[in-house]
Motif scaffolding. Structure first.
Motif: not given
Length: 333
Positions: A109-112, A122-128, A175-177, A197-202
């Motif tokens: 938690t708390g990782i951006m 700023y662009i997040r890994a999700s594209g937001a 995300g990063v394995p 996965t998509r379910l784990s939101d990356g």
């Protein structure tokens, strides 16, 4: 309600595609280590409390590892007090991608993760896309202890963003394995890769829906995966095969894990390593109380392996010799 319905549909599809759930009695027959025994016989016995701060504080871990020559993501800066939040632009000057995380965070938690900038945002890994004020607010939340163990005031770490190795492109979502290794008395005894996965939101977090796949210690090749406590051989998003991926720099990765015992002085330790496409294996963090899901991912209990290590008359001093012995003892090849 729509989210609940979607989740139920997902589980039904999964049930049709994969074998039944892994049953508790099956695991017991395979020598599964339970939480109570793990705590009493291994964590309390082999991990001295005075060494916990070295791994519970990610900043201490980074500084300790760097001094020992262990490869880690580069540290860009640390925000310790609210007044320093104003210096974010200065600290991040010239950097387009980076990671911000709490020094005492738990459970991912708390990782951006920021992957770029556009027009002062700023662009997040999700594209937001978020504003500088949004980023400052996030850092303030870290300082307040929102994501830390026990809710205590914390520090924010700004560091290098790992670039995922292409070996996992076909079986990872965004995300990063990462690769978790359990190290006992300096010897790697089990390892797995956690695939977003998509379910784990990356995120590479099994509890949030990532896939866990065991890895053969001898060869560094992946085994079948586990997702939501079900065995599967194909990644749920890409449909690509999980088994048989050969992890690059495998001996180096295991040696990093083995050396981490010497660094932390913890007898029972979880070591999380990521594979960067440019820098190779990097130690991400240590865990003095590693979870037990690695047994499910490998379909093999830890107990027998731990007992075999305990029965050794002596354990080699050199990390590379401990790795060689572990591969001989626990490899499946």
């Amino acid at each position: 309600m729509n989210a609940v319905v979607s989740r139920l549909r997902l589980l039904r599809r999964l049930a049709r595609r994969n074998p039944p759930l892994i049953m508790p009695w099956t695991l017991r027959r395979q020598g599964i280590l339970g939480m109570n025994r793990r705590n009493a016989d291994y964590i309390m016995r082999y991990n001295r409390r005075r060494h916990y701060p070295l791994v519970d504080d990610k900043l201490q871990t980074k500084r300790l590892a760097e001094a020992a020559g262990i490869a880690i993501p580069d540290l860009y800066g640390v925000i310790e007090i609210e007044h320093q939040v104003r210096e974010l632009d200065r600290i991040l000057e010239g950097r387009t991608d980076f990671v911000i995380k709490p020094a005492h965070g738990a459970g991912g938690t708390g990782i951006m993760v920021l992957t770029g900038r556009r027009a002062g945002r700023y662009i997040r890994a999700s594209g937001a896309v978020i504003s500088a004020d949004d980023l400052a607010h996030f850092v303030s939340n870290i300082l307040s202890g929102m994501y830390s163990l026990g809710g205590m005031p914390d520090r924010a770490i700004l560091e290098y963003r790992v670039k995922p190795h292409p070996i996992f492109d076909a079986v990872s979502h965004q995300g990063v394995p990462d690769i978790r290794t359990i190290v006992f008395r300096g010897m790697p005894v089990a390892t797995m890769v956690r695939l977003p996965t998509r379910l784990s939101d990356g995120k590479a977090n099994l509890h949030q829906g990532a896939v866990g796949a065991g890895i053969d210690l001898a060869t560094g090749r992946t085994l079948d995966g586990v997702w939501l406590n079900r065995m599967l051989d194909l990644h749920p998003d890409s449909g690509n095969r999980i088994r048989g991926i050969e992890i690059p720099d495998w001996d180096k990765l295991l040696e990093l894990a083995a050396r981490s015992h010497d660094l932390t002085q913890l007898g029972y330790l979880g070591v999380d390593v990521v594979l960067d496409r440019d820098k190779g294996p990097l130690v991400l963090e240590y865990n003095a109380r590693p979870g037990l899901s690695i047994q499910i991912a490998n379909q093999t209990g830890l107990l027998a392996r731990l007992e075999r290590v305990e029965a050794l008359p002596e354990i080699p001093e050199r990390a590379d010799e401990r790795v060689a012995l572990a591969k001989e003892m626990f490899g499946r090849a």
